[in-house]
Write a protein that holds these residues in place. Structure first.
Motif, PDB file in Angstrom:
ATOM      1  N   SER A  37       0.828  -1.208   0.000  1.00 22.90           N
ATOM      2  CA  SER A  37       0.000   0.000   0.000  1.00 22.90           C
ATOM      3  C   SER A  37       0.861   1.256   0.000  1.00 22.90           C
ATOM      4  CB  SER A  37      -0.931  -0.011   1.208  1.00 22.90           C
ATOM      5  OG  SER A  37      -1.685   1.186   1.277  1.00 22.90           O
ATOM      6  N   THR A  38       1.953   1.206   0.807  1.00 26.00           N
ATOM      7  CA  THR A  38       2.855   2.358   0.881  1.00 26.00           C
ATOM      8  C   THR A  38       3.530   2.613  -0.459  1.00 26.00           C
ATOM      9  OG1 THR A  38       3.293   1.918   3.220  1.00 26.00           O
ATOM     10  CG2 THR A  38       4.878   3.304   2.048  1.00 26.00           C
ATOM     11  N   VAL A  39       4.000   1.513  -1.078  1.00 26.01           N
ATOM     12  CA  VAL A  39       4.654   1.648  -2.383  1.00 26.01           C
ATOM     13  C   VAL A  39       3.677   2.177  -3.426  1.00 26.01           C
ATOM     14  CG1 VAL A  39       5.718   0.383  -4.276  1.00 26.01           C
ATOM     15  CG2 VAL A  39       6.374  -0.113  -1.927  1.00 26.01           C
ATOM     16  N   SER A  40       2.433   1.656  -3.401  1.00 22.94           N
ATOM     17  CA  SER A  40       1.413   2.108  -4.358  1.00 22.94           C
ATOM     18  C   SER A  40       1.153   3.597  -4.207  1.00 22.94           C
ATOM     19  CB  SER A  40       0.113   1.326  -4.150  1.00 22.94           C
ATOM     20  OG  SER A  40       0.306  -0.042  -4.417  1.00 22.94           O
ATOM     21  N   SER A  41       1.074   4.054  -2.964  1.00 19.43           N
ATOM     22  CA  SER A  41       0.852   5.485  -2.714  1.00 19.43           C
ATOM     23  C   SER A  41       2.012   6.309  -3.256  1.00 19.43           C
ATOM     24  CB  SER A  41       0.675   5.741  -1.214  1.00 19.43           C
ATOM     25  OG  SER A  41      -0.454   5.043  -0.717  1.00 19.43           O
ATOM     26  N   SER A  42       3.231   5.777  -3.028  1.00 17.53           N
ATOM     27  CA  SER A  42       4.406   6.505  -3.520  1.00 17.53           C
ATOM     28  C   SER A  42       4.404   6.582  -5.040  1.00 17.53           C
ATOM     29  CB  SER A  42       5.687   5.811  -3.041  1.00 17.53           C
ATOM     30  OG  SER A  42       5.744   5.795  -1.628  1.00 17.53           O
ATOM     31  N   VAL A  43       4.083   5.436  -5.705  1.00 22.88           N
ATOM     32  CA  VAL A  43       4.032   5.409  -7.165  1.00 22.88           C
ATOM     33  C   VAL A  43       2.980   6.372  -7.695  1.00 22.88           C
ATOM     34  CG1 VAL A  43       3.456   3.989  -9.156  1.00 22.88           C
ATOM     35  CG2 VAL A  43       4.935   3.073  -7.360  1.00 22.88           C
ATOM     36  N   SER A  44       1.816   6.372  -7.028  1.00 26.15           N
ATOM     37  CA  SER A  44       0.740   7.269  -7.434  1.00 26.15           C
ATOM     38  C   SER A  44       1.180   8.717  -7.330  1.00 26.15           C
ATOM     39  CB  SER A  44      -0.499   7.015  -6.572  1.00 26.15           C
ATOM     40  OG  SER A  44      -1.520   7.919  -6.900  1.00 26.15           O
ATOM     41  N   GLY A  45       1.901   9.017  -6.230  1.00 29.95           N
ATOM     42  CA  GLY A  45       2.383  10.384  -6.061  1.00 29.95           C
ATOM     43  C   GLY A  45       3.386  10.765  -7.129  1.00 29.95           C
ATOM     44  N   VAL A  46       4.278   9.800  -7.451  1.00 30.09           N
ATOM     45  CA  VAL A  46       5.262  10.061  -8.505  1.00 30.09           C
ATOM     46  C   VAL A  46       4.576  10.278  -9.845  1.00 30.09           C
ATOM     47  CG1 VAL A  46       7.151   9.043  -9.827  1.00 30.09           C
ATOM     48  CG2 VAL A  46       7.130   8.837  -7.342  1.00 30.09           C
ATOM     49  N   GLU A  47       3.574   9.431 -10.159  1.00 32.42           N
ATOM     50  CA  GLU A  47       2.848   9.582 -11.428  1.00 32.42           C
ATOM     51  C   GLU A  47       2.165  10.933 -11.517  1.00 32.42           C
ATOM     52  OE1 GLU A  47       0.231   6.298 -11.464  1.00 32.42           O
ATOM     53  OE2 GLU A  47       1.672   4.927 -12.421  1.00 32.42           O
ATOM     54  N   GLU A  48       1.551  11.347 -10.406  1.00 36.62           N
ATOM     55  CA  GLU A  48       0.861  12.644 -10.403  1.00 36.62           C
ATOM     56  C   GLU A  48       1.844  13.780 -10.604  1.00 36.62           C
ATOM     57  OE1 GLU A  48      -2.102  15.285  -7.509  1.00 36.62           O
ATOM     58  OE2 GLU A  48      -1.507  13.247  -6.936  1.00 36.62           O
ATOM     59  N   THR A  49       3.003  13.662  -9.914  1.00 33.86           N
ATOM     60  CA  THR A  49       4.031  14.696 -10.055  1.00 33.86           C
ATOM     61  C   THR A  49       4.564  14.747 -11.487  1.00 33.86           C
ATOM     62  OG1 THR A  49       4.685  14.394  -7.739  1.00 33.86           O
ATOM     63  CG2 THR A  49       6.262  15.506  -9.202  1.00 33.86           C
ATOM     64  N   THR A  50       4.807  13.544 -12.047  1.00 29.47           N
ATOM     65  CA  THR A  50       5.294  13.454 -13.427  1.00 29.47           C
ATOM     66  C   THR A  50       4.292  14.070 -14.407  1.00 29.47           C
ATOM     67  OG1 THR A  50       6.488  11.433 -12.892  1.00 29.47           O
ATOM     68  CG2 THR A  50       6.083  11.883 -15.238  1.00 29.47           C
ATOM     69  N   PHE A  51       2.995  13.781 -14.194  1.00 30.16           N
ATOM     70  CA  PHE A  51       1.951  14.324 -15.061  1.00 30.16           C
ATOM     71  C   PHE A  51       1.936  15.852 -15.000  1.00 30.16           C
ATOM     72  CE2 PHE A  51      -2.402  15.815 -15.689  1.00 30.16           C
ATOM     73  CZ  PHE A  51      -2.656  15.308 -16.955  1.00 30.16           C
ATOM     74  N   ARG A  52       2.052  16.364 -13.742  1.00 28.62           N
ATOM     75  CA  ARG A  52       2.045  17.835 -13.598  1.00 28.62           C
ATOM     76  C   ARG A  52       3.259  18.449 -14.295  1.00 28.62           C
ATOM     77  NH1 ARG A  52       0.619  16.834  -8.147  1.00 28.62           N
ATOM     78  NH2 ARG A  52       2.720  17.427  -7.507  1.00 28.62           N
ATOM     79  N   LEU A  53       4.419  17.802 -14.104  1.00 28.94           N
ATOM     80  CA  LEU A  53       5.629  18.321 -14.745  1.00 28.94           C
ATOM     81  C   LEU A  53       5.501  18.282 -16.267  1.00 28.94           C
ATOM     82  CD1 LEU A  53       8.411  16.699 -12.524  1.00 28.94           C
ATOM     83  CD2 LEU A  53       7.799  19.121 -12.644  1.00 28.94           C
ATOM     84  N   SER A  54       4.924  17.188 -16.795  1.00 27.17           N
ATOM     85  CA  SER A  54       4.731  17.078 -18.242  1.00 27.17           C
ATOM     86  C   SER A  54       3.804  18.168 -18.756  1.00 27.17           C
ATOM     87  CB  SER A  54       4.160  15.701 -18.582  1.00 27.17           C
ATOM     88  OG  SER A  54       3.919  15.590 -19.961  1.00 27.17           O
TER      89      SER A  54
END
Length: 327
Positions: A37-54
């Motif tokens: 669950s912790t890893v999934s949350s981290s991945v989700s956060g990274v994806e969201e950050t990546t999307f915003r940066l893109s």
């Protein structure tokens, strides 16, 4: 007791041991689930950050492209303005230097020129309703194509009848073209005739329109022939007068071009482009005289012309001027 160990010697694991094993396994599974669950949350956060940066990068690209386009447009306008100012300065400098000089009266029409201009405008309006030589030739070709179709149709009909008669008489001689004989010959010619007939409607329509166009052209020539001749003569005289004025300006050092001329064509023909420059100058001055354009900066006047004939002549002059204009 580690759940990977064997059961106690001499017997199976007790219920208590199994309970402890089950508890331990359940605990470790929960730990694993929490980690996942912790890893999934981290991945989700990274994806969201990546999307915003893109998205930010795309927006920056669009903004930069718009800014570059605006800057390019601004530079082009400034270059055009500089070119225009340079021409104005050159004109002022030349007129100031040649204090004894005089501005060439390129487009100041005399009474005869005004009469020629009126007749020339009438001529241009009438010519626009006539066929050009190339159009007449095209219409004649369309009529000939229809006549050739009719001739071939007649020949095919004659051949079909002759072949049918020969087949009935049992004549089996091979025809001159080496084709089939007898009934096969009749069928072959009939197919050729059917194929030939497919073009009838289109060719007949083209020929009919061509005859009408040529008849209208000839009627106008007959009705207004003298007016057309007078107008053409007037236009020739006006063109000759305009060309003489331009040549005189170039030949006389103390004759200086007006501002509207200099801004469009400069002071003198560029090296190696005299013929094209003179053609453009002639078209420009002729247009100004014919349509009484008196704008002192815009050589062709405002682009608000609605008359089709005048618009055509304006566009022709603009096309010739384009290679020399800097604004």
């Amino acid at each position: 007791m580690n759940y990977y160990e064997e059961a106690p010697a001499g017997g199976y694991a007790s219920a208590r041991d199994l309970a402890r094993l089950d508890s331990r396994v359940s605990s470790e599974i929960r730990d694993l689930e929490e980690q996942v669950s912790t890893v999934s949350s981290s991945v989700s956060g990274v994806e969201e950050t990546t999307f915003r940066l893109s998205a930010d990068v795309d927006e920056l690209k669009e903004t930069t492209a718009d800014e570059i386009a605006d800057l390019t447009s601004t530079v082009e306008r400034q270059d055009a303005l500089i070119g225009r100012l340079v021409r104005q300065f050159a004109w002022l400098e030349q007129h100031a230097t040649f204090t004894t000089g005089r501005a060439a009266k390129l487009d100041q029409a005399t009474p005869p020129m005004k009469r020629w201009a009126t007749a020339a405008r009438t001529y241009e309006a009438m010519v626009s309703q006539l066929l050009t030589e190339s159009q007449i030739e095209q219409r004649r070709r369309e009529i000939k194509a229809w006549e050739a179709w009719l001739a071939k149709q007649d020949n095919l009909e004659t051949e079909v009848i002759a072949a049918a008669k020969a087949a009935l008489r049992g004549v089996s001689a091979v025809p001159a073209d080496g084709g089939p004989v007898g009934r096969a010959r009749v069928e072959s010619l009939a197919k050729e005739k059917a194929t030939h007939a497919r073009n009838r409607s289109w060719l007949e329509s083209q020929a009919r329109q061509a005859r009408t166009a040529i008849a209208d052209h000839e009627a106008l020539m007959k009705q207004f022939g003298s007016t057309l001749t007078t107008g053409k003569t007037a236009r020739t005289k006006l063109t000759a007068e305009v060309r003489t004025r331009i040549e005189s300006m170039l030949a006389e050092p103390d004759e200086l071009p007006p501002l509207w001329f200099s801004l469009t064509l400069g002071q003198r023909p560029p090296a190696g482009q005299r013929a094209a420059w003179l053609a453009a100058a002639e078209a420009l001055v002729l247009y100004r005289v014919m349509y009484d354009v008196n704008h002192q900066v815009n050589a062709l006047g405002p682009d608000t012309v609605t008359d089709a004939v005048q618009k055509r002549l304006r566009n022709r002059a603009a096309g010739l001027l384009k290679q020399f204009a800097t604004t």
